[in-house]
Motif scaffolding. Structure first.
Motif: not given
Length: 294
Positions: A60, A243, A273, A275
């Motif tokens: 993230n 993700k 990664k 979200e």
């Protein structure tokens, strides 16, 4: 803006985006995309700008990619040899990922007071604004003084900002490199060897402000992903697997003459990664009278 539907798959010298999936693979992508936003209870708790974290285990966030990118070498016009690029000429200031509930991405986002956390006007900035079906992905890069640029970079940069639409479309290249992710994304994105001339396959708009009385110079490139079926198809694949992805992006101004070589990556960033469903919605835009460029 006219949609570009028939991008030709070609070599790096006639650069384009590549995409090839079977019917079953497309169904898999659609299923992944549908499930991405089905949990409406997810909290939107990622901040903009996204956090910077260069750890190989980070999630993230965005990061500064390692030396992944191959560019035209000093003798490319004679031998077609590519070399590893030196460090990007422009350092990345940050990355925003904004969602938009009505599927209307924001054009000329440098006008928006929320851009880069409200700090956009602190530095001369080159920004690339990807207009996506679900929002805006924006990367911001600090422009150094031209006297500190390497001569080939200085020449191609000056020609780019002074050129017209057609010339700019023929110069700016994007090279994505998948660092980690499933095979279906690798197949869609490609091996990371051949960049794409963005303006040849995706409509681009240029918002260059060099005489702003109250701020630094802004050079914005808006990339309209939704207007290209090829680019949209690739995005659908990537979006369904974010993700589990680490993907780096490099922007390169094409060197076509000896004094424009070797090429150097102009600027780069990586996403780790993400979200996407946890990203923030873009705040309402101020009234048009208040939306002058930052």
């Amino acid at each position: 803006i006219k949609a570009i539907d028939n991008a030709t798959l070609v070599d790096e010298d006639e650069i384009s985006l590549s995409f090839s999936l079977s019917g079953e693979e497309v169904e898999e992508v659609a299923s992944a995309e549908t499930s991405l936003y089905k949990d409406e209870k997810s909290r939107r708790n990622l901040t903009n700008p996204l956090q910077l974290n260069n750890s190989s285990q980070s999630t993230n966030c965005w990061s500064e990619p390692p030396h992944l990118f191959k560019v035209r070498g000093a003798t490319y016009l004679q031998d077609r040899v590519k070399i590893e690029s030196s460090s990007p000429a422009f350092a990345c200031r940050g990355v925003d990922l904004w969602l938009n509930s009505d599927d209307m991405a924001c054009r000329n986002i440098a006008r928006h007071p929320a851009a880069l956390g409200g700090n956009l006007g602190a530095e001369n900035t080159f920004l690339v604004n990807f207009l996506l079906p679900f929002g805006n992905l924006v990367a911001y890069f600090k422009i150094p003084e031209e006297t500190k640029m390497k001569p080939p970079v200085r020449k191609v940069w000056r020609r780019f900002i002074d050129g017209d639409q057609a010339f700019r479309d023929s110069q700016l290249k994007l090279l994505p490199v998948l660092q980690e992710g499933p095979w279906i994304v690798q197949k869609a994105v490609g091996p990371g060897h051949s960049p794409a001339l963005l303006g040849k396959v995706v409509p681009c708009q240029y918002y260059f402000c060099t005489d702003c009385s109250t701020s630094k110079s802004m050079y914005e490139v808006d990339v309209h992903i939704s207007y290209s079926r090829v680019a949209s198809a690739i995005l659908n694949v990537v979006r369904g697997h974010t993700k589990g992805l680490r993907i780096a992006f490099a922007f390169i101004l094409e060197g076509k003459e000896e004094d424009e070589l070797p090429e150097t990556v102009l600027c780069a960033f990586a996403l780790n990664k993400l979200e996407i469903e946890l990203c923030q919605p873009l705040p309402p835009f101020p009234s048009e009278d208040e939306s002058s460029i930052i």
